[in-house]
Design an enzyme around this catalytic site. Sequence first.
Site, PDB file in Angstrom:
ATOM      1  N   ASP A  45       0.825  -1.204   0.000  1.00 30.29           N
ATOM      2  CA  ASP A  45       0.000   0.000   0.000  1.00 30.29           C
ATOM      3  C   ASP A  45       0.863   1.260   0.000  1.00 30.29           C
ATOM      4  O   ASP A  45       0.348   2.375  -0.050  1.00 30.29           O
ATOM      5  CB  ASP A  45      -0.992  -0.003   1.162  1.00 30.29           C
ATOM      6  CG  ASP A  45      -0.349  -0.146   2.530  1.00 30.29           C
ATOM      7  OD1 ASP A  45       0.892  -0.123   2.615  1.00 30.29           O
ATOM      8  OD2 ASP A  45      -1.101  -0.273   3.519  1.00 30.29           O
ATOM      9  N   ASP A  84      -0.720  -6.410  -0.005  1.00 30.31           N
ATOM     10  CA  ASP A  84      -1.197  -5.797   1.232  1.00 30.31           C
ATOM     11  C   ASP A  84      -2.721  -5.733   1.279  1.00 30.31           C
ATOM     12  O   ASP A  84      -3.370  -5.448   0.263  1.00 30.31           O
ATOM     13  CB  ASP A  84      -0.677  -4.361   1.343  1.00 30.31           C
ATOM     14  CG  ASP A  84       0.675  -4.273   2.002  1.00 30.31           C
ATOM     15  OD1 ASP A  84       1.131  -5.264   2.594  1.00 30.31           O
ATOM     16  OD2 ASP A  84       1.296  -3.184   1.927  1.00 30.31           O
ATOM     17  N   LYS A 112      -0.788  -9.662   3.281  1.00 31.51           N
ATOM     18  CA  LYS A 112      -0.093  -9.099   4.439  1.00 31.51           C
ATOM     19  C   LYS A 112      -1.024  -8.142   5.166  1.00 31.51           C
ATOM     20  O   LYS A 112      -1.695  -7.328   4.535  1.00 31.51           O
ATOM     21  CB  LYS A 112       1.182  -8.367   4.029  1.00 31.51           C
ATOM     22  CG  LYS A 112       1.946  -7.746   5.210  1.00 31.51           C
ATOM     23  CD  LYS A 112       3.331  -7.272   4.800  1.00 31.51           C
ATOM     24  CE  LYS A 112       3.310  -6.020   3.967  1.00 31.51           C
ATOM     25  NZ  LYS A 112       2.809  -4.842   4.735  1.00 31.51           N
ATOM     26  N   GLU A 114      -1.382  -5.668   8.939  1.00 32.76           N
ATOM     27  CA  GLU A 114      -0.612  -5.012   9.974  1.00 32.76           C
ATOM     28  C   GLU A 114      -1.291  -5.155  11.341  1.00 32.76           C
ATOM     29  O   GLU A 114      -2.485  -4.878  11.484  1.00 32.76           O
ATOM     30  CB  GLU A 114      -0.454  -3.517   9.668  1.00 32.76           C
ATOM     31  CG  GLU A 114       0.296  -3.232   8.381  1.00 32.76           C
ATOM     32  CD  GLU A 114       0.445  -1.745   8.121  1.00 32.76           C
ATOM     33  OE1 GLU A 114       0.944  -1.398   7.025  1.00 32.76           O
ATOM     34  OE2 GLU A 114       0.072  -0.920   8.986  1.00 32.76           O
ATOM     35  N   GLU A 181       9.231  -4.150  10.849  1.00 33.73           N
ATOM     36  CA  GLU A 181       9.688  -2.871  10.314  1.00 33.73           C
ATOM     37  C   GLU A 181      10.164  -1.935  11.409  1.00 33.73           C
ATOM     38  O   GLU A 181       9.507  -1.777  12.441  1.00 33.73           O
ATOM     39  CB  GLU A 181       8.556  -2.197   9.525  1.00 33.73           C
ATOM     40  CG  GLU A 181       8.935  -0.837   8.943  1.00 33.73           C
ATOM     41  CD  GLU A 181       7.897  -0.273   7.994  1.00 33.73           C
ATOM     42  OE1 GLU A 181       8.110   0.843   7.479  1.00 33.73           O
ATOM     43  OE2 GLU A 181       6.868  -0.955   7.745  1.00 33.73           O
TER      44      GLU A 181
END
Length: 268
Positions: A45, A84, A112, A114, A181
Amino acid sequence: MTNITLTHLRKMKQAGEKIAMLTCYDATFAYEASTAGVDMLLIGDTLGMILQGHDSTLPVTLDDLVYHTASVKRGNATSFIIADLPFMTYSSAEQALSSSGRLMQAGAQMVKLEGGEWLCETVHQLTRNGVPVCGHIGLTPQSVNVLGGFRVQGRGKEQAQELIDAAIKLTQAGAAMILVEAVPASLGKAISEAVSVPVIGIGAGADTDGQVLVLHDMLGLSLTGRAPKFVRNFMDGQQSIQAALRSYVAAVKEGSFPAKEHSYAEQA
């Protein structure tokens, strides 16, 4: 050339072979990156900032990700494709299933998302329905407003342990990969050692199982002229984009990237 699969990536971790990953958003770069030896392509993204000119990833829609995933799929030669789930497209397990279905049908081989422990039930439901999942922990750009900006995470014993625990719980729920990250290098190593699945780092030191960069960053392209600490310009000294891509792959594989100057310490 052999297509990269999840089984292949697991074997790479077990063998201690580093995994090279880049973001990608179109067919031409997908072909160039995959033929240069990039193991995984991430339709991130980040396209909201890189391609659309936004100041965050939040405006990116599921339709955007579906379009770019299909484009990358058409150009890809051998790389494993991850897409994403954009902001607010997986706030419930049911919504995550619907969103992931569209990305998988567009060509993704993994999605993926978050977040930490709160996502475990969603990860379980996705995996049970045939959708491989990569959990993204540490600095999570979709939560930038909650985090108070783009800041290094996991500094301090308590926060570091929370991230290690999150990685373990996500894998126990079925996550087949973890992306971490912007954390201290020592924490990136600890997370990689704590789980059996591949751990991909971006700003997480040299001891994760693999590395990922934003494609445009590693080619020295930026709207702002500023690059994060963990970025290296691989176009320096190269005659072509293909040569820069191959240089990136080689540096990841041999362990020369990231170097100490691209990594974060436990204290600022």
